[in-house]
Design a protein around this motif. Structure first.
Motif, mmCIF file in Angstrom:
data_model
loop_
_atom_site.group_PDB
_atom_site.id
_atom_site.type_symbol
_atom_site.label_atom_id
_atom_site.label_comp_id
_atom_site.label_asym_id
_atom_site.label_seq_id
_atom_site.Cartn_x
_atom_site.Cartn_y
_atom_site.Cartn_z
ATOM 1 N N ASP A 45 0.824 -1.207 0.000
ATOM 2 C CA ASP A 45 0.000 0.000 0.000
ATOM 3 C C ASP A 45 0.860 1.260 0.000
ATOM 4 O O ASP A 45 0.493 2.265 -0.637
ATOM 5 N N LEU A 46 1.985 1.228 0.695
ATOM 6 C CA LEU A 46 2.902 2.369 0.654
ATOM 7 C C LEU A 46 3.455 2.568 -0.759
ATOM 8 O O LEU A 46 3.517 3.695 -1.259
ATOM 9 N N ALA A 47 3.842 1.484 -1.406
ATOM 10 C CA ALA A 47 4.364 1.571 -2.766
ATOM 11 C C ALA A 47 3.287 2.100 -3.720
ATOM 12 O O ALA A 47 3.569 2.956 -4.575
ATOM 13 N N SER A 48 2.064 1.626 -3.565
ATOM 14 C CA SER A 48 0.956 2.094 -4.411
ATOM 15 C C SER A 48 0.679 3.579 -4.200
ATOM 16 O O SER A 48 0.228 4.267 -5.114
ATOM 17 N N GLN A 67 3.770 8.111 8.993
ATOM 18 C CA GLN A 67 4.373 9.328 8.452
ATOM 19 C C GLN A 67 3.651 9.762 7.180
ATOM 20 O O GLN A 67 3.377 10.944 6.979
ATOM 21 N N PHE A 68 3.305 8.791 6.327
ATOM 22 C CA PHE A 68 2.561 9.115 5.116
ATOM 23 C C PHE A 68 1.213 9.740 5.467
ATOM 24 O O PHE A 68 0.805 10.745 4.885
ATOM 25 N N ILE A 69 0.521 9.149 6.431
ATOM 26 C CA ILE A 69 -0.779 9.679 6.850
ATOM 27 C C ILE A 69 -0.635 11.092 7.399
ATOM 28 O O ILE A 69 -1.429 11.983 7.077
ATOM 29 N N ALA A 78 -5.541 6.216 -0.296
ATOM 30 C CA ALA A 78 -4.267 5.665 0.190
ATOM 31 C C ALA A 78 -4.152 5.807 1.703
ATOM 32 O O ALA A 78 -3.728 4.873 2.387
ATOM 33 N N THR A 79 -4.548 6.969 2.226
ATOM 34 C CA THR A 79 -4.439 7.150 3.682
ATOM 35 C C THR A 79 -5.422 6.257 4.423
ATOM 36 O O THR A 79 -5.108 5.745 5.496
ATOM 37 N N ARG A 84 -6.010 1.401 7.942
ATOM 38 C CA ARG A 84 -6.414 0.008 8.200
ATOM 39 C C ARG A 84 -5.168 -0.862 8.401
ATOM 40 O O ARG A 84 -5.139 -1.733 9.283
ATOM 41 N N ASP A 85 -4.153 -0.624 7.579
ATOM 42 C CA ASP A 85 -2.913 -1.390 7.703
ATOM 43 C C ASP A 85 -2.273 -1.206 9.076
ATOM 44 O O ASP A 85 -1.813 -2.178 9.688
ATOM 45 N N ILE A 86 -2.247 0.021 9.551
ATOM 46 C CA ILE A 86 -1.658 0.301 10.866
ATOM 47 C C ILE A 86 -2.419 -0.448 11.951
ATOM 48 O O ILE A 86 -1.815 -1.037 12.854
ATOM 49 N N ASN A 87 -3.744 -0.447 11.863
ATOM 50 C CA ASN A 87 -4.550 -1.189 12.849
ATOM 51 C C ASN A 87 -4.231 -2.677 12.803
ATOM 52 O O ASN A 87 -4.138 -3.335 13.853
ATOM 53 N N GLU A 88 -4.073 -3.230 11.602
ATOM 54 C CA GLU A 88 -3.739 -4.643 11.481
ATOM 55 C C GLU A 88 -2.341 -4.943 12.019
ATOM 56 O O GLU A 88 -2.131 -5.941 12.696
#
Length: 95
Positions: A45-48, A67-69, A78-79, A84-88
């Motif tokens: 997701d970061l790469a995308s 940091q991206f968020i 993307a954010t 969701r990724d951070i929560n996982e």
């Protein structure tokens, strides 16, 4: 009669396959693969989002996503995915 009941209970328990008892594992028992999958998804997701990372440690990848968020506060797709990724990552990887 109590001895017969005890014997019956022991016979029933002995007949249960161990697999049926696996559900009783504590909730904190998570497969390591879930953490690895969450790291891989976050890196993807970061790469995308145009922010690829070379980090592989879950905490570093989580920090890169955060940091991206922080740098993109308008909550685009993307954010939202990275939130969701951070929560996982926190759910699957944190001790």
């Amino acid at each position: 009669m109590a001895a017969t009941t005890r014997k019956l209970a022991l016979a029933v328990l002995a007949a249960l396959p161990l697999a049926t008892l696996a559900w009783a594992a504590p909730a904190t028992a998570r497969p390591a693969s879930m953490c690895g999958d969450a790291v891989a998804q976050t890196r993807q997701d970061l790469a995308s989002a145009g922010a690829p990372t070379d980090d592989t440690d879950w905490q570093d990848v989580r920090d890169d996503a955060q940091q991206f968020i922080d740098d993109h506060p308008w909550n685009g797709g993307a954010t939202e995915a990275l939130k969701r990724d951070i929560n996982e990552l926190n759910s699957y990887c944190a001790p």
